[in-house]
Scaffold this motif. Structure first.
Motif, short mmCIF file in Angstrom:
data_model
loop_
_atom_site.label_atom_id
_atom_site.label_comp_id
_atom_site.label_asym_id
_atom_site.label_seq_id
_atom_site.Cartn_x
_atom_site.Cartn_y
_atom_site.Cartn_z
N GLY A 14 -18.39 -30.48 -4.06
CA GLY A 14 -19.09 -29.23 -3.83
C GLY A 14 -18.49 -28.05 -4.55
N TRP A 15 -17.15 -27.97 -4.62
CA TRP A 15 -16.51 -26.80 -5.23
C TRP A 15 -16.80 -26.71 -6.72
CZ3 TRP A 15 -13.20 -27.53 -9.26
CH2 TRP A 15 -12.57 -28.78 -9.39
N ALA A 16 -17.14 -27.83 -7.36
CA ALA A 16 -17.38 -27.83 -8.81
C ALA A 16 -18.64 -27.05 -9.18
CB ALA A 16 -17.48 -29.25 -9.33
N GLY A 17 -19.49 -26.77 -8.21
CA GLY A 17 -20.69 -25.99 -8.47
C GLY A 17 -20.56 -24.53 -8.11
N ALA A 18 -19.36 -24.11 -7.70
CA ALA A 18 -19.18 -22.74 -7.22
C ALA A 18 -19.08 -21.71 -8.34
CB ALA A 18 -17.94 -22.66 -6.34
N ALA A 19 -18.78 -22.13 -9.56
CA ALA A 19 -18.66 -21.21 -10.70
C ALA A 19 -18.92 -21.99 -11.98
CB ALA A 19 -17.29 -20.56 -10.75
N PRO A 20 -19.47 -21.37 -13.00
CA PRO A 20 -19.80 -22.09 -14.23
C PRO A 20 -18.59 -22.75 -14.88
CG PRO A 20 -20.83 -19.91 -14.21
CD PRO A 20 -19.90 -19.95 -13.04
N GLU A 21 -17.41 -22.15 -14.72
CA GLU A 21 -16.21 -22.69 -15.37
C GLU A 21 -15.70 -23.96 -14.72
OE1 GLU A 21 -16.38 -18.23 -15.61
OE2 GLU A 21 -16.41 -19.68 -13.96
N PHE A 22 -16.16 -24.24 -13.51
CA PHE A 22 -15.55 -25.31 -12.74
C PHE A 22 -15.99 -26.72 -13.15
CE2 PHE A 22 -14.66 -22.62 -8.67
CZ PHE A 22 -13.67 -21.94 -9.35
N LEU A 23 -17.21 -26.89 -13.59
CA LEU A 23 -17.74 -28.24 -13.78
C LEU A 23 -16.96 -29.02 -14.83
CD1 LEU A 23 -19.79 -30.33 -12.93
CD2 LEU A 23 -21.41 -29.38 -14.60
N SER A 24 -16.71 -28.42 -15.98
CA SER A 24 -15.96 -29.13 -17.02
C SER A 24 -14.54 -29.43 -16.56
CB SER A 24 -15.94 -28.29 -18.30
OG SER A 24 -15.12 -28.89 -19.29
N TYR A 25 -13.91 -28.45 -15.92
CA TYR A 25 -12.56 -28.66 -15.39
C TYR A 25 -12.56 -29.82 -14.39
CZ TYR A 25 -8.42 -27.74 -12.53
OH TYR A 25 -7.26 -27.87 -11.81
N HIS A 26 -13.53 -29.83 -13.51
CA HIS A 26 -13.66 -30.89 -12.51
C HIS A 26 -13.86 -32.26 -13.17
CE1 HIS A 26 -16.36 -33.55 -10.16
NE2 HIS A 26 -15.62 -33.18 -9.11
N ASP A 27 -14.73 -32.32 -14.16
CA ASP A 27 -15.10 -33.60 -14.76
C ASP A 27 -14.05 -34.17 -15.70
OD1 ASP A 27 -17.48 -33.41 -13.39
OD2 ASP A 27 -18.76 -33.33 -15.17
#
Length: 201
Positions: A14-27
């Motif tokens: 869920g937290w990976a969708g909280a900001a645009p910068e998060f998804l790539s970092y998460h993945d």
């Protein structure tokens, strides 16, 4: 719900969708095991800077932090002096908090000592990898017995800004545990990487 549906139609933490910068970092980073000493030192330093702030604030400034702190080469940072501290306090690209800046320089010196004693930071940190059967369900804890033990040992060795919650976030990010949510498509990828990973000793 502890996940969100990413633009590719697949679930993520869920937290990976909280900001645009998060998804790539998460993945590509979060939860994958790391044995590189410089990356480990960078992460525990940035987690210390995050204390009281959001991870988004730190992540968006990460390149600035790297430039300001000698790419988190702790051997170089160990040589920083008061003039460097004053320079950093004037750097608007980072978080200008004297206590946290001083802590990174102090911790770099402690890291040099630790490397000399144990061979590498990775060899030391990975001693605290918990048994997967003794880990709380994904993303239900903010600290753990392992993070408490690691925090206590780091503090005994003179490190600063390394409380159990900070250390737990470090362990999550550096793959010492796989804390991706059960529905997250990255969880099995991180799990595979962990199974193929040989912790340094």
């Amino acid at each position: 719900m502890d996940y969100f549906i990413a633009p590719d139609g697949r679930p993520r933490c869920g937290w990976a969708g909280a900001a645009p910068e998060f998804l790539s970092y998460h993945d590509t980073e979060w939860g994958f095991p790391v044995a590189d000493d410089q990356r480990l030192f960078e992460k525990i330093s940035l987690e210390g800077f995050q204390a009281g702030l959001s991870w988004r604030t730190i992540l968006t400034k990460r390149q600035n932090f790297r430039h300001a702190f000698a790419a988190f080469d702790y051997r170089a940072l160990a040589e920083f002096d008061e003039a460097d501290v004053e320079r950093l306090l004037g750097d608007t690209g980072i978080v200008r908090h004297r206590g946290k800046i001083d802590a990174v320089i102090n911790n770099a010196r402690r890291a040099v000592d630790l490397e000399s004693e144990t061979g590498s930071l990775a060899a030391f940190f990975w001693r605290y990898e918990p048994d997967p059967d003794q880990v709380d369900p994904p993303q239900t804890a903010s600290a753990s017995p392992a993070s408490v033990a690691l925090s206590k040992e780091l503090k005994r060795r003179g490190w600063r800004f390394v409380g159990p919650t900070t250390v737990f976030a470090f362990m999550q990010a550096m793959g010492l545990i796989n804390d991706h949510s059960t529905d997250c498509v990255v969880r099995p990828l991180a799990g595979d990487r962990r199974r193929d990973f040989t912790p340094p000793r």
